[in-house]
Scaffold this active site. Structure first.
Site, short mmCIF file in Angstrom:
data_model
loop_
_atom_site.label_atom_id
_atom_site.label_comp_id
_atom_site.label_asym_id
_atom_site.label_seq_id
_atom_site.Cartn_x
_atom_site.Cartn_y
_atom_site.Cartn_z
N GLY A 193 -2.60 -6.87 -18.77
CA GLY A 193 -1.56 -7.81 -18.38
C GLY A 193 -2.11 -9.16 -17.95
O GLY A 193 -1.49 -10.19 -18.17
N MET A 194 -3.29 -9.18 -17.27
CA MET A 194 -3.77 -10.46 -16.77
C MET A 194 -5.26 -10.68 -17.04
O MET A 194 -5.77 -11.74 -16.72
CB MET A 194 -3.54 -10.53 -15.25
CG MET A 194 -4.29 -9.50 -14.45
SD MET A 194 -4.44 -9.92 -12.70
CE MET A 194 -5.57 -11.28 -12.77
N VAL A 217 -11.37 -8.01 -21.29
CA VAL A 217 -12.71 -7.46 -21.08
C VAL A 217 -13.51 -7.65 -22.37
O VAL A 217 -13.03 -7.33 -23.46
CB VAL A 217 -12.67 -5.98 -20.69
CG1 VAL A 217 -14.07 -5.42 -20.55
CG2 VAL A 217 -11.91 -5.80 -19.37
N ASP A 237 -5.92 5.22 -8.28
CA ASP A 237 -5.58 5.39 -9.69
C ASP A 237 -6.58 6.31 -10.38
O ASP A 237 -7.11 6.00 -11.44
CB ASP A 237 -5.52 4.02 -10.39
CG ASP A 237 -4.77 4.09 -11.73
OD1 ASP A 237 -3.90 4.98 -11.88
OD2 ASP A 237 -5.06 3.27 -12.61
#
Length: 882
Positions: free
Chosen positions: A108-109, A112, A222
C-alpha cells in the site's frame, strides 16, 4: 439474545450498511451510527478494510526463490490512503550506498527491491524498502519510521536484521534489511514432509525470536507463516515488523541512522499512529480476539497468534478456517467459538492440496497423527488459544517450556499432573528400552486402576498401586538392563516376581495388582498365565474381603471370562452367576459392571446353543449401558458387537449387519474414519453382509478396511488384520474367487503364526482354512497336507469321536475327493455321517441340518446318490422340527 450476541448483531448490521456506501460516505455514516463507541466503530472499520482488500490480504512480495521481506502485509489494508503508485526505481539506480537490482514487490505505501552495496566498501545484498511517492500521510510515515526503529532494537539470529537506513534524494525514508533466500514456514514444512517433532523444533525457534522481541519491549502483532521464512539450510528468519508495537517508551531516543538526515522524519514518527481506530491493521485469520474487538494488545496477542501458527503447522488448517467467506462470521468464530482440538481436527483437515495433512507430517496416517497430537499438544495449543488473554500462558517462554517438556516426555504445566500421568511420562522417557506392547499394558493398567477404584479409602490404594507400577516400569531404564530391549511379557514377568516381596505387608494392594497383571497377561495372549494369576487374586480377595465385595465379583467376572476362553463352561457359569448376584445387591441393577457380567453370561448361553436366552440377557446389558451413555458413546461398541455375534449364531445376518452399522458409525465418530478399530468393524459388517448374501456390498467394505490396516501397520500387522483377512477370504471364496481367498488366507496365516507360533490353536484354525481354499483353487494336494496338519491337533484336543470333528473331517473329505482318491474320500464321509448321528439332540437343529445337506452334496459328488437322498430327507425333516 446475550449481550455478546447483541453486540455482534450490531456490528454485522453496521458492516452490511456501510459496505453498500461509497468509501467517502462511510466515515460520516459511522460518526452518526457509532457515536462515542470507539470499539464498535473500530470493529466495523476493520471488517470493511478486510472486505475491501480480501483479494490481496496477506500476500506479500515473495516472488521467485526467496521472499526477502513482505512488502505490505497489513499495508494492503490501507491502500486508499496511498493511491499514488509512482514510478518504480530502475535497475542500477542508487539509493544511499545501495544499487537497485530488481523489484521484489509492493504494497500500500512501500516498495521492496533487491539491492547490492554500491559504495565499494564490501559486497553485500539487501532487501531495500522505500516509501512510495505520494505516501505522505503522517500516520503511515510514522509507522514506517516506527518499523525502522523497532528493527534497530532487535538483535536475534532468527530475526531479519536491519542493515542501514536513510532518505532518498527526493526525501522518502528507506531502510535496508538482510536479504533472506527462503520460503514461508508452512511451505517449507509441507514440502519437506517434516514430522511433528521437526515442526515443533522449528516452531520453538520462532517462539524464541518472538520471546526476544518481547524482552526488547516489542509486540509483533502479525505472526503468520508468510512472515516467517526458512532458509535452504533450515534457519528461521522472522520478518515484517510493519505493524509491530513498542510495549513501552517512545521514539525520541531513536538513533540518527534510522532517520538519516531528515529532521522531519523524527517529528512525523512521534504520534502514536497505530492507536487511531482507522489505522488498526491486522491479518484477520491470525488475529487475537482482543485485536478484533479493539481492546488493548499485549504480548498475549502474540502468544495467541503463535497458537494459531502451531495449530496450522500440526493440522494443516487454521482453527477457524479463514479461507474466504464472511469476515463477520470469521470474527465471531474467533471471539466466541471454541476451536476443535488439533487431534480431532486432523480427521477433517483439508490440509494440503493432496487433501491429507497427515502425509505431510512425516508420512504419518491420520490415526497416528491423531495419537501424536492428543493430550500434551492439544493442551498447549488450546491454552494458547484461550479467548481471555489472562487465561493463556503467562509468557511465550512458558509455552515453549511446555513444548520442550513434551519433546522430552516430562509432565506439562498446562496439564493436571496426577500420579498416573507422571508415571506414563516416565515410561515414555525410556522408550529406548520399552516396546509398544509395554506402553499398551501400562495404559491398560492405568485405566483399570482409574475406573475400578472408586471409594475414598480405595483412592489411597490406587496411589500405592501406581507407586508399585512406577517401580516396576523403572526396569525399562536402559542403564538398569544393560541396554537390552524389554518385551511387554518380560516387563510383566518382572513385575509379577516383585509382588510377593514388595507388597508382603499390604495384601489388599497385592491382590489388586495380581488381578491387574492377570488381565494384562490375557490381553497379551498368554491365557494360561493370566488365568493362573486371576485364580490367585480371587483366592486372596475372598480371604480378605469375603464373598460379597464388588472387587471379589470383579475378579470372578474376569476369571469367568477366562474359563469361557478355555471352553470350561460350567466353571464359567458358576463364577459369572455369583458375580452377577453380588453386583445386583451391592451395585444395583443399572451398573456398568453388572452389564459386563451379563454380556459374558450371554456368551455362555450362546455356547450352550441357547441363543434366545443369550439374546435376552445381552439386550438387558445393552439397555443398562444405553441408559448410562449417549447413543454415540464408544462404551456401546462391545455390547453391540457381542449382540451381533449372537444374531450371527441365529443366522440372522441382516440383524447382525444393522448392529454392526451402528458400531461403525460410533467408531467413525469417536475415532475417525482411518482408525484400525473402524477397519475391524467394517470387516465384521462386511462379513455379516456376505453371509446375508450381499457380497456386492461386502467386498468394497473389506477392501477399505484392509487399506486402513495396511496403511497403518506397515511393518508388524496385528492379529486384528489377520481376522479381517480371514473374513475377507471367506466372502471372496463364496463368490468363487478361490485364488484371492488363498492369497488373503495365506497372509492371515503368516500373521497368526508369527504371533502365536505354529502349534497354537488359533494358528491351526488358520491352517485349516488355508487348506480348504487351496483345494478349491485347484491345489488339492497342498490343501490336504494343511488340513491333515490341523486335524491332527484337533483330534488331540477334542478327541477323534467328538461331534465337533464332523465339519473339519468333511473339509478334508472334499479336498481328498478333489485329489481323485475316492476310496479315502468315501471313508472320511462315513466318519462324518456317524458323527452327525451323534450330533442329534446335542447341537442346534439348523446347524445339523446344514451339515447333512453339505454331506449330501459330497455324496452326490462321489456317486453315492442313495446316501445323498437319505441325508437330504433327514435334513428337511430336521429343519421342519419344532
Amino acid at each position: 439474545m446475550s449481550a455478546t450476541e447483541d453486540r455482534w448483531q450490531r456490528i454485522d448490521d453496521l458492516f452490511d450498511a456501510a459496505l453498500d456506501l461509497p468509501r467517502g460516505e462511510r466515515g460520516p455514516f459511522l460518526d452518526k451510527a457509532c457515536g462515542d463507541d470507539d470499539g464498535l466503530r473500530a470493529a466495523v472499520e476493520r471488517l470493511l478494510s478486510h472486505a475491501d482488500t480480501s483479494a490481496s490480504l496477506g500476500t506479500g512480495a515473495s516472488p521467485g526463490a526467496g521472499a526477502a521481506l513482505e512488502t505490505g502485509g497489513a499495508f494492503d489494508l490501507v491502500d486508499d490512503l496511498a493511491e499514488s503508485e509512482g514510478p518504480a526505481l530502475a535497475t542500477g539506480e542508487r539509493v544511499g550506498p545501495w544499487r537497485v537490482v530488481r523489484e521484489l514487490g509492493r504494497g500500500g505505501m512501500a516498495v521492496v527491491y533487491e539491492a547490492e552495496r554500491a559504495d565499494g566498501g564490501f559486497h553485500q545484498r539487501s532487501a531495500l524498502k522505500i516509501v512510495r511517492p505520494g505516501s505522505g500521510h503522517d500516520a503511515l510515515m510514522a509507522r514506517f519510521a516506527r518499523e525502522r526503529q523497532i528493527l534497530a532494537s532487535l538483535q536475534h539470529p532468527a530475526i531479519a536484521q536491519l542493515l542501514d537506513g536513510g532518505t532518498t534524494a527526493d526525501g522518502r525514508p528507506y531502510f535496508a534489511m538482510e536479504l533472506i533466500d527462503g520460503e514461508p514456514l508452512d511451505h517449507f514444512c509441507d514440502r519437506g514432509r517434516l514430522t511433528v517433532a521437526q515442526r515443533l523444533d522449528l516452531f520453538i525457534t520462532v517462539g524464541r525470536a518472538v520471546e526476544a522481541a518481547h524482552r526488547s519491549l516489542v509486540i509483533h502483532r502479525d505472526l503468520k507463516p508468510s512472515n516467517i521464512l526458512v532458509t535452504r539450510d533450515g534457519r528461521i528468519k522472522l520478518l515484517d515488523f510493519g505493524i509491530a508495537k513498542p510495549i513501552a517508551g517512545d521514539l525520541s531516543e531513536a538513533p540518527a541512522a534510522i532517520f538519516g538526515n531528515d529532521p522531519g522524519a523524527r517529528r512525523r514518527a512521534e504520534p502514536p499512529a497505530l492507536t487511531a481506530p482507522s489505522m488498526r491493521v491486522l491479518t484477520p485469520e491470525y488475529a487475537s480476539p482482543e485485536q478484533l474487538l479493539g481492546e488493548a494488545v499485549t504480548t498475549a496477542s502474540d502468544l495467541y497468534q503463535l497458537g494459531v501458527l502451531l495449530y496450522e503447522l500440526l493440522t494443516g488448517r487454521r482453527p477457524y478456517g479463514g479461507n474466504g467467506g464472511s469476515p463477520i462470521r470469521l470474527a465471531r468464530a474467533i471471539c466466541d467459538q471454541r476451536p476443535t482440538p488439533p487431534s480431532e481436527a486432523v480427521w477433517t483437515s483439508a490440509g494440503t492440496s493432496s487433501g491429507d495433512a497427515a502425509r505431510h507430517r512425516g508420512g504419518s496416517s491420520r490415526r497416528q497423527l491423531h495419537r501424536l497430537l492428543r493430550g500434551d499438544l492439544d493442551s498447549v495449543v488450546m491454552k494458547a488459544l484461550r479467548k481471555e488473554p489472562g487465561e493463556r500462558y503467562g509468557s511465550v517462554a512458558q509455552m515453549l517450556d511446555d513444548l520442550e517438556r513434551h519433546l522430552t516426555d516430562r509432565p506439562l504445566a498446562a496439564r493436571q499432573a496426577g500420579v498416573l500421568y507422571r508415571a506414563g511420562k516416565m515410561v515414555r522417557r525410556h522408550t529406548v528400552a520399552v516396546t509398544a506392547g509395554v506402553a499398551a499394558v501400562a495404559l491398560s493398567v492405568a485405566l483399570v486402576i482409574f475406573y475400578t477404584l472408586r471409594l475414598a479409602d480405595e483412592r489411597d490404594r490406587a496411589q500405592r498401586i501406581a507407586g508399585f507400577l512406577t517401580g516396576v516400569l523403572e526396569v525399562a531404564d536402559p542403564w538398569a538392563v544393560g541396554g537390552d530391549e524389554l518385551t511387554a511379557r518380560q516387563l510383566l514377568d518382572h513385575g509379577t516376581a516383585q509382588i510377593e516381596g514388595k507388597l508382603a505387608g499390604d495384601p489388599a494392594t497385592a491382590a489388586a495388582v495380581t488381578h491387574l497383571f492377570g488381565t494384562a497377561y490375557r490381553k497379551l495372549g498368554d491365557l494360561e498365565r493370566g488365568h493362573e494369576l486371576l485364580e490367585s487374586a480371587l483366592a486372596q480377595r475372598r480371604d480378605l474381603l469375603g464373598l460379597e465385595h464388588p472387587d471379589v465379583a470383579e475378579t470372578e467376572y474376569q476369571l469367568g471370562r477366562s474359563h469361557l476362553g478355555f471352553s470350561r463352561y460350567e466353571e464359567a457359569r458358576e463364577l459369572l452367576d455369583h458375580a452377577e448376584s453380588v453386583q445386583r445387591r451391592r451395585l444395583g441393577d443399572r451398573h456398568p459392571a453388572l452389564a459386563a457380567t451379563l454380556l459374558s453370561q450371554g456368551i455362555l448361553l450362546r455356547n450352550y446353543r441357547r441363543n434366545g436366552e443369550a439374546l435376552a440377557v445381552q439386550r438387558k446389558a445393552l439397555d443398562i449401558l444405553e441408559s448410562i451413555h449417549p447413543a454415540d458413546s464408544e462404551a456401546l461398541v462391545r455390547p453391540l458387537s457381542i449382540l451381533a455375534i449372537t444374531f450371527d449364531s441365529m443366522q440372522d445376518f441382516e440383524g447382525s449387519a444393522d448392529l454392526r452399522r451402528r458400531v461403525v458409525s460410533i467408531l467413525e465418530t469417536t475415532l475417525g474414519p482411518d482408525h484400525p478399530r473402524v477397519a475391524l468393524a467394517l470387516g465384521q459388517l462386511a462379513r455379516s453382509l456376505g453371509f446375508a448374501g450381499d457380497g456386492e456390498a461386502a467386498l468394497p467394505l473389506f477392501e477399505r478396511a484392509l487399506a486402513v490396516f495396511e496403511g497403518t501397520f506397515t511393518q508388524d500387522p496385528p492379529l486384528a488384520q489377520a481376522n479381517l483377512m480371514t473374513h475377507f477370504a471367506l466372502v471372496v471364496d463364496g463368490n468363487g474367487d478361490h485364488r484371492r481367498a488363498v492369497e488373503l488366507q495365506g497372509r492371515a496365516l503368516e500373521i497368526t503364526a508369527k504371533a502365536f507360533g505354529p502349534t497354537n490353536p488359533a494358528t491351526l484354525i488358520q491352517v485349516h482354512d488355508y487348506g480348504i481354499y487351496l483345494a478349491r483353487a485347484g491345489r488339492p494336494a497342498e490343501g490336504v497336507a494343511h488340513l491333515e496338519r490341523s486335524l491332527g491337533a484337533l483330534e488331540l484336543a477334542m478327541g477323534a469321536d467328538s461331534p465337533h470333528m464332523a465339519e473339519p473331517l468333511l473339509d478334508l473329505a472334499e479336498a481328498v475327493w478333489a485329489t481323485g482318491d475316492l476310496r479315502r474320500a468315501r471313508r472320511l464321509g462315513e466318519r462324518v455321517a456317524a458323527l452327525l448321528r451323534v450330533m442329534e439332540g446335542d447341537q442346534g437343529i439348523r446347524s445339523l441340518s446344514a451339515s447333512r445337506t453339505r454331506l449330501a452334496d459330497f455324496y452326490d459328488g462321489i456317486g453315492e446318490t442313495q446316501a445323498a437322498e437319505a441325508l437330504r430327507s433327514e435334513a428337511v425333516g430336521g429343519a421342519e422340527a419344532p
